[in-house]
Scaffold this motif. Sequence first.
Motif, PDB file in Angstrom:
ATOM      1  N   SER A 237     -21.166 -31.564   5.724  1.00 28.31           N
ATOM      2  CA  SER A 237     -22.126 -32.647   5.497  1.00 28.31           C
ATOM      3  C   SER A 237     -23.581 -32.301   5.794  1.00 28.31           C
ATOM      4  CB  SER A 237     -21.714 -33.898   6.276  1.00 28.31           C
ATOM      5  OG  SER A 237     -21.835 -33.650   7.667  1.00 28.31           O
ATOM      6  N   GLN A 238     -23.830 -31.391   6.713  1.00 24.00           N
ATOM      7  CA  GLN A 238     -25.225 -31.088   7.064  1.00 24.00           C
ATOM      8  C   GLN A 238     -25.760 -29.849   6.358  1.00 24.00           C
ATOM      9  OE1 GLN A 238     -26.968 -33.337   8.932  1.00 24.00           O
ATOM     10  NE2 GLN A 238     -25.080 -34.495   8.738  1.00 24.00           N
TER      11      GLN A 238
ATOM     12  N   ALA B 167     -21.532 -34.071  12.982  1.00 25.40           N
ATOM     13  CA  ALA B 167     -22.841 -33.744  12.404  1.00 25.40           C
ATOM     14  C   ALA B 167     -23.472 -32.559  13.126  1.00 25.40           C
ATOM     15  CB  ALA B 167     -23.757 -34.966  12.459  1.00 25.40           C
TER      16      ALA B 167
ATOM     17  N   ASN C 169     -11.811 -39.772  17.121  1.00 30.17           N
ATOM     18  CA  ASN C 169     -12.825 -40.556  16.407  1.00 30.17           C
ATOM     19  C   ASN C 169     -12.561 -40.558  14.918  1.00 30.17           C
ATOM     20  OD1 ASN C 169     -14.999 -41.195  18.522  1.00 30.17           O
ATOM     21  ND2 ASN C 169     -14.545 -39.021  18.847  1.00 30.17           N
TER      22      ASN C 169
ATOM     23  N   ASN D  46     -14.843 -42.037  12.402  1.00 26.67           N
ATOM     24  CA  ASN D  46     -16.250 -41.683  12.464  1.00 26.67           C
ATOM     25  C   ASN D  46     -16.443 -40.172  12.531  1.00 26.67           C
ATOM     26  OD1 ASN D  46     -18.842 -42.375  12.472  1.00 26.67           O
ATOM     27  ND2 ASN D  46     -18.779 -43.505  14.404  1.00 26.67           N
TER      28      ASN D  46
ATOM     29  N   LYS E 242     -17.567 -37.973  10.423  1.00 26.65           N
ATOM     30  CA  LYS E 242     -18.825 -37.406   9.947  1.00 26.65           C
ATOM     31  C   LYS E 242     -19.883 -37.386  11.048  1.00 26.65           C
ATOM     32  CE  LYS E 242     -19.972 -37.211   5.214  1.00 26.65           C
ATOM     33  NZ  LYS E 242     -20.049 -37.906   3.968  1.00 26.65           N
ATOM     34  N   LYS E 243     -19.994 -38.522  11.739  1.00 24.08           N
ATOM     35  CA  LYS E 243     -21.007 -38.614  12.787  1.00 24.08           C
ATOM     36  C   LYS E 243     -20.636 -37.686  13.953  1.00 24.08           C
ATOM     37  CE  LYS E 243     -23.712 -42.060  15.236  1.00 24.08           C
ATOM     38  NZ  LYS E 243     -23.466 -43.196  16.122  1.00 24.08           N
ATOM     39  N   THR E 244     -19.344 -37.685  14.292  1.00 28.84           N
ATOM     40  CA  THR E 244     -18.869 -36.859  15.407  1.00 28.84           C
ATOM     41  C   THR E 244     -19.159 -35.386  15.166  1.00 28.84           C
ATOM     42  OG1 THR E 244     -17.050 -38.435  15.637  1.00 28.84           O
ATOM     43  CG2 THR E 244     -16.848 -36.369  16.847  1.00 28.84           C
TER      44      THR E 244
ATOM     45  N   ALA F  76     -16.855 -33.286   6.759  1.00 30.01           N
ATOM     46  CA  ALA F  76     -17.843 -33.520   7.804  1.00 30.01           C
ATOM     47  C   ALA F  76     -18.535 -32.210   8.185  1.00 30.01           C
ATOM     48  CB  ALA F  76     -17.183 -34.134   9.039  1.00 30.01           C
TER      49      ALA F  76
END
Lengths: 141, 147
Positions: B144-145, B87, B78, B81, B83-85, B141
């Motif tokens: 990121s949270q 999170a 991915n 993507n 960052k989303k993967t 990533a």
Amino acid sequence: MLSKREKKLIAEIWEKLTPVAEDIGSDALLRMFASFPGTKTYFSHLDISARSTHLLSHGKKIVLAIAEGAKDISQLTVTLAPLQTLHAYQLRIDPSNFKLFSHCMLVTLACHMGDDFTPVAHAAMDKYLSAFAAVLAEKYR
Amino acid sequence: MVKFTEKERSTIRAIWEKVNIDEVGPDALARVLIVYPWTERYFGTFGDIFTASAVLNNDKVRAHGKVVLKALDEAVKNVDNIKKTYAYLSRLHYEVFHVDPDNFRLLADCITIAIACKVKSALDPQVQATWKKFLSAVVDAMNSQYY
């Protein structure tokens, strides 16, 4: 802190690499220039393309200095005194770049030595290169 | 957001294809624990990880190394993507494991070196730079949270 065994291991590795100092040094530099383009700003007066005379001779210089220091790690401050002055007052390379070069040197060694670059050798080498960089930066301020 | 060219994507895939997760995972994690011993603080349930030989013979280190690299496989799949993967993993490492995010950078470096030992000249300077760009996105990533 390097143990006696680690110091011996480091000295052995660098002794073996001295005959190919040019290849090891230029490889590490090329990796650093590719991964950290900001480091190229210190070499605007040289031709640093792959296999260039400047790159090979510069790489050789660096590796020979690292190998020299490895012969007696407890005497690093004495061995590196002239290079300390050079880097502090003439070259004035931001010392954060030493970390970047050290990482690339570790990758070069890994590619060169393969499985012989064991986790123990990796740890010892990382410690040695950190100590080398710290001594090199001592006269900066 | 990090953008990868088609050439970079294929470079990342090509290197990843050469990686044996069951070999490189344990090796990378072992390197983290051996080269940066303060990381032992996060693995209190792993038993003896206080010497190089203990780390290299530890089954839990071996198992966890595989888990970590399997997660990296998700990032490779991915790549546009990440960052989303990641999170969920980022939240997990912050809220549950309380991991100092600087350690993600250390792990990334050890993964690169573990791969270098195996693939050697296949990880040339340009490939290394592309691989580093990918791992930097993964490290971002993972950060990121954190809030």
